[in-house]
Design a protein around this motif. Structure first.
Motif, mmCIF file in Angstrom:
data_model
loop_
_atom_site.group_PDB
_atom_site.id
_atom_site.type_symbol
_atom_site.label_atom_id
_atom_site.label_comp_id
_atom_site.label_asym_id
_atom_site.label_seq_id
_atom_site.Cartn_x
_atom_site.Cartn_y
_atom_site.Cartn_z
ATOM 1 N N ALA A 90 0.813 -1.212 0.000
ATOM 2 C CA ALA A 90 0.000 0.000 0.000
ATOM 3 C C ALA A 90 0.849 1.266 0.000
ATOM 4 C CB ALA A 90 -0.912 0.002 1.223
ATOM 5 N N ARG A 91 2.128 1.121 -0.057
ATOM 6 C CA ARG A 91 3.004 2.286 -0.013
ATOM 7 C C ARG A 91 3.048 2.960 -1.381
ATOM 8 N NH1 ARG A 91 8.310 0.957 3.160
ATOM 9 N NH2 ARG A 91 8.024 3.103 3.768
ATOM 10 N N PRO A 92 3.214 4.297 -1.401
ATOM 11 C CA PRO A 92 3.261 5.013 -2.678
ATOM 12 C C PRO A 92 4.436 4.609 -3.555
ATOM 13 C CG PRO A 92 3.131 6.553 -0.832
ATOM 14 C CD PRO A 92 3.268 5.202 -0.260
ATOM 15 N N ASP A 93 5.528 4.175 -2.954
ATOM 16 C CA ASP A 93 6.704 3.798 -3.737
ATOM 17 C C ASP A 93 6.801 2.283 -3.935
ATOM 18 O OD1 ASP A 93 7.164 3.268 -1.091
ATOM 19 O OD2 ASP A 93 9.252 3.889 -1.112
ATOM 20 N N ALA A 94 5.697 1.596 -3.766
ATOM 21 C CA ALA A 94 5.690 0.147 -3.939
ATOM 22 C C ALA A 94 5.932 -0.181 -5.408
ATOM 23 C CB ALA A 94 4.353 -0.434 -3.496
ATOM 24 N N PRO A 95 6.604 -1.286 -5.681
ATOM 25 C CA PRO A 95 6.833 -1.661 -7.072
ATOM 26 C C PRO A 95 5.499 -1.982 -7.765
ATOM 27 C CG PRO A 95 7.583 -3.389 -5.600
ATOM 28 C CD PRO A 95 7.192 -2.224 -4.747
ATOM 29 N N VAL A 96 5.412 -1.561 -9.004
ATOM 30 C CA VAL A 96 4.172 -1.733 -9.761
ATOM 31 C C VAL A 96 4.446 -2.650 -10.940
ATOM 32 C CG1 VAL A 96 2.412 -0.546 -11.109
ATOM 33 C CG2 VAL A 96 3.406 0.564 -9.113
ATOM 34 N N GLN A 97 3.596 -3.630 -11.107
ATOM 35 C CA GLN A 97 3.698 -4.506 -12.266
ATOM 36 C C GLN A 97 2.638 -4.075 -13.270
ATOM 37 O OE1 GLN A 97 3.216 -8.484 -10.884
ATOM 38 N NE2 GLN A 97 5.239 -8.587 -9.977
ATOM 39 N N THR A 98 3.077 -3.802 -14.478
ATOM 40 C CA THR A 98 2.121 -3.372 -15.493
ATOM 41 C C THR A 98 1.294 -4.564 -15.956
ATOM 42 O OG1 THR A 98 3.749 -3.709 -17.229
ATOM 43 C CG2 THR A 98 3.613 -1.508 -16.295
#
Length: 69
Positions: free
Chosen positions: A23-31
């Protein structure tokens, strides 16, 4: 209880960390990849066939009797 099952403790700790950190803003995002619609032609052909069948078996309105006026 946790000392008897250290694997369960570590698994729970890892799951909790992943949940909290996701839930962190800098969490890694998978497209998300756009998937190819494999069954689209089959679905389209089935829809056309069912529509034609429904048109064939749909009851037709009764002919109206001529009225004397």
């Amino acid at each position: 209880m946790t000392m008897e099952y250290p694997t369960g403790y570590l698994t729970a700790l890892d799951a909790m960390n992943r949940h909290v950190n996701s839930a962190r803003p800098d969490a890694p995002v998978q497209t998300e990849r756009a998937r190819r619609a494999l069954l689209a032609p089959t679905r389209q052909a089935t829809a056309v066939a069912l529509r034609r069948l429904a048109d064939r078996i749909q009851p037709r309105p009764l002919p109206t009797a001529p009225r004397c006026s």
